[in-house]
Structures are given as structure tokens and as C-alpha cells.
Write a protein that holds these residues in place. Structure first.
Motif, short mmCIF file in Angstrom:
data_model
loop_
_atom_site.label_atom_id
_atom_site.label_comp_id
_atom_site.label_asym_id
_atom_site.label_seq_id
_atom_site.Cartn_x
_atom_site.Cartn_y
_atom_site.Cartn_z
N ARG A 73 0.83 -1.20 0.00
CA ARG A 73 0.00 0.00 0.00
C ARG A 73 0.87 1.27 0.00
N CYS A 74 1.96 1.24 0.74
CA CYS A 74 2.88 2.40 0.76
C CYS A 74 3.48 2.64 -0.62
N GLU A 75 3.88 1.54 -1.30
CA GLU A 75 4.46 1.68 -2.64
C GLU A 75 3.45 2.26 -3.61
N ARG A 76 2.19 1.78 -3.53
CA ARG A 76 1.16 2.33 -4.42
C ARG A 76 0.94 3.81 -4.16
N ASN A 77 0.91 4.18 -2.89
CA ASN A 77 0.69 5.59 -2.55
C ASN A 77 1.82 6.48 -3.07
N ARG A 78 3.06 5.97 -2.93
CA ARG A 78 4.20 6.75 -3.43
C ARG A 78 4.13 6.91 -4.95
N ALA A 79 3.77 5.80 -5.63
CA ALA A 79 3.67 5.86 -7.10
C ALA A 79 2.56 6.80 -7.53
N ASN A 80 1.42 6.70 -6.85
CA ASN A 80 0.30 7.58 -7.20
C ASN A 80 0.64 9.03 -6.90
N GLY A 81 1.35 9.24 -5.78
CA GLY A 81 1.74 10.61 -5.45
C GLY A 81 2.68 11.19 -6.48
N LYS A 82 3.59 10.35 -6.98
CA LYS A 82 4.52 10.82 -8.01
C LYS A 82 3.79 11.15 -9.30
N LYS A 83 2.84 10.27 -9.67
CA LYS A 83 2.04 10.53 -10.88
C LYS A 83 1.24 11.81 -10.72
N GLY A 84 0.66 11.96 -9.52
CA GLY A 84 -0.14 13.16 -9.27
C GLY A 84 0.71 14.42 -9.33
N GLY A 85 1.95 14.31 -8.83
CA GLY A 85 2.83 15.48 -8.90
C GLY A 85 3.16 15.86 -10.33
N ILE A 86 3.43 14.82 -11.15
CA ILE A 86 3.72 15.09 -12.56
C ILE A 86 2.51 15.67 -13.25
N ALA A 87 1.34 15.08 -12.96
CA ALA A 87 0.10 15.58 -13.58
C ALA A 87 -0.18 17.02 -13.17
N ASN A 88 0.03 17.30 -11.88
CA ASN A 88 -0.22 18.67 -11.41
C ASN A 88 0.76 19.65 -12.03
N ALA A 89 2.03 19.21 -12.16
CA ALA A 89 3.01 20.09 -12.79
C ALA A 89 2.65 20.36 -14.24
N ALA A 90 2.21 19.30 -14.94
CA ALA A 90 1.80 19.48 -16.33
C ALA A 90 0.59 20.39 -16.42
N LYS A 91 -0.33 20.22 -15.47
CA LYS A 91 -1.53 21.08 -15.47
C LYS A 91 -1.17 22.53 -15.21
N ARG A 92 -0.22 22.73 -14.25
CA ARG A 92 0.20 24.11 -13.97
C ARG A 92 0.90 24.72 -15.17
N TYR A 93 1.72 23.89 -15.86
CA TYR A 93 2.41 24.39 -17.05
C TYR A 93 1.41 24.77 -18.15
N GLN A 94 0.41 23.86 -18.35
CA GLN A 94 -0.59 24.14 -19.38
C GLN A 94 -1.40 25.37 -19.04
N THR A 95 -1.73 25.52 -17.74
CA THR A 95 -2.48 26.70 -17.31
C THR A 95 -1.68 27.97 -17.59
N GLY A 96 -0.38 27.89 -17.28
CA GLY A 96 0.48 29.05 -17.55
C GLY A 96 0.58 29.34 -19.04
N ALA A 97 0.68 28.26 -19.85
CA ALA A 97 0.76 28.45 -21.30
C ALA A 97 -0.52 29.06 -21.84
N ASN A 98 -1.67 28.58 -21.34
CA ASN A 98 -2.95 29.13 -21.78
C ASN A 98 -3.09 30.59 -21.39
N ALA A 99 -2.62 30.91 -20.17
CA ALA A 99 -2.69 32.31 -19.72
C ALA A 99 -1.83 33.19 -20.61
N SER A 100 -0.63 32.70 -20.97
CA SER A 100 0.26 33.48 -21.84
C SER A 100 -0.37 33.67 -23.22
N LYS A 101 -1.04 32.60 -23.70
CA LYS A 101 -1.69 32.69 -25.00
C LYS A 101 -2.82 33.71 -24.98
#
Length: 251
Positions: A73-101
Motif C-alpha cells: 500500500r505504501c508503494e502504491r501511494n508513493r507511485a500515485n503521489g509521483k504521478k499526481g505530482g507530474i500531472a499537477n506540474a503538467a496542469k500548472r504548465y498548461q495553465t500558464g501556457a494558456n494564460a500566456s496565449k
């Protein structure tokens, strides 16, 4: 196995029967052995007491099984947390790109200079240096000299100055002279039409009208190459005026 990282573990009621088969001293030793194993992974030596050895082995299987599930369960949580961090970073980047556009598009829209509603850029902020170098009087006098069939320009209001500035951003003084000459030669613009309408300085200084004059839309039929003797193929002046109105060339 044990797991020193865990703050708790589970003892199942189904295993209470084991304590029922032991006396209090043995039960105390067994429970202490369970806590020590769970916290440090040390297996007790109950080789001299088969009952304690058997009882501990039963608890050990349950504790090991729960520890494995906990680690998974700990390994799954760490993996999901890492995926979520990447997804959130991508979302923040896309949000910033959309704002710039959006900012870029807004800037493009704000910098547009064409106005389809006949305002002809008269409402744009004027550059002081540009204003200083424009000879408004020359434009008015050129119109009065060439367009003798039209009302003379007697004053230069701020609205007329703005129109002149706007046109000189696109056209040269020679273009204005050519347009004035075409106006003077055009029977239609001088009033030879069914409505007795005629053009004037303010009319020709509108962007759309000036462009059509320079394009030759108001030249006389003879100048356009029509045969003057072929009356059967001539359209009535009223037809040209209707087209004139459809083009949005009101006075």
C-alpha cells in the motif's frame, strides 16, 4: 519480518483462542514476543516451550501478511503521489501556457487598427511627433484646388485632423491627390444621380470610401471603356445608386 516504521499493528479476535490455551505467564511472554517482533523483527526462541512456539508462529504469519500488505500500500501511494505530482506540474504548465496565449491574443486584439464600422481609426491615440509633421492645411487646400465642384473645406476640426492622420498612415499625399482628381471627374460623385446626392471632403476621407475611389469604382462609364453609343446595354443610374448604397457609401 516485522516493521519498525509502523506505529500500530492488528491482533485478530480469531486468535484469542491461543491465549485461552496458555497460562498467564505464558500469555505474557507471548504478547511481549509479539510486540518485540513487530517493532524490531526479532524472532523469540521458544524451542523449549512448544505451546508458545506454536502460538507465536500463528501470530507471526498474520503479522507478516499484514506487513506485506502495508508495504504494498505504501508503494502504491508513493507511485500515485509521483504521478499526481507530474500531472499537477503538467496542469500548472498548461495553465500558464494558456494564460500566456490569452495575454498574447488580447495584445493582438488591442493592437488591431482596422475598424469596419467607419470609425477609420479616428479614435486611436495620436502620436505627438506624427501630429506635428502632418500639414493638415496642405491636404485641405489640395482638395479645394482640385475638387472645385464640391463644397470647400473652410475649417479643420479635430475630427477632420484625425481622419487625415489616419489616412496618411496608409496612403501618401500623391494618393490623396489622385483620389481628389477622380472625384472631380466623377459625374456620379458630383451629384449626377437619381438622388441628387454628392460627395464631400469628409466622405472621401473615410477609409472605405477612399479605397473605392482609388480603385476606380466611381469613374465615368466612358473612362471604364463602355461604348457611349450602345444605349441598350447601359444600366440606369438608379441601378448604380442602389449598388452604391449597398456598398455602405452613405453621405
Amino acid at each position: 519480518m516485522g516493521n519498525g516504521n509502523r506505529k500500530s499493528f492488528i491482533l485478530y479476535l480469531d486468535n484469542a483462542i491461543i491465549f485461552d490455551q496458555l497460562n498467564d505467564e505464558e500469555s505474557g511472554k507471548l504478547i511481549k514476543a509479539i510486540f518485540k517482533y513487530q517493532s524490531s523483527g526479532v524472532t523469540p526462541d521458544f524451542s523449549k516451550n512448544p505451546a508458545l512456539a506454536m502460538g507465536f508462529s500463528v501470530f507471526k504469519m498474520s503479522l507478516d501478511r499484514d506487513s506485506e500488505k502495508y508495504q504494498e500500500r505504501c508503494e502504491r501511494n508513493r507511485a500515485n503521489g509521483k504521478k499526481g505530482g507530474i500531472a499537477n506540474a503538467a496542469k500548472r504548465y498548461q495553465t500558464g501556457a494558456n494564460a500566456s496565449k490569452r495575454v498574447a491574443n488580447q495584445a493582438d486584439n488591442e493592437n488591431e487598427t482596422d475598424n469596419e464600422n467607419e470609425t477609420d481609426n479616428e479614435n486611436e491615440t495620436d502620436n505627438e511627433n506624427e501630429t506635428d509633421r502632418i500639414n493638415y492645411k496642405e491636404v485641405a487646400e489640395t482638395f479645394n484646388t482640385i475638387c472645385v465642384s464640391y463644397p470647400k473645406v473652410k475649417s479643420l476640426s479635430e475630427a477632420r485632423k484625425k481622419a487625415i492622420r489616419a489616412r496618411l498612415r496608409t496612403y501618401s499625399m500623391d494618393d490623396l491627390k489622385k483620389a481628389f482628381e477622380t472625384m472631380e471627374q466623377s459625374e456620379f460623385l458630383r451629384g449626377n444621380n437619381n438622388s441628387d446626392w454628392s460627395a464631400n471632403f469628409d466622405w472621401v476621407m473615410k477609409d472605405r470610401n477612399l479605397a473605392k475611389v482609388l480603385d476606380g469604382n466611381y469613374k465615368n462609364r466612358e473612362e471604364k471603356g463602355y461604348a457611349t453609343t450602345d444605349t441598350e446595354n447601359r444600366r440606369p443610374a438608379s441601378d448604380y445608386y442602389k449598388q452604391f448604397l449597398r456598398d455602405g457609401t452613405g453621405n
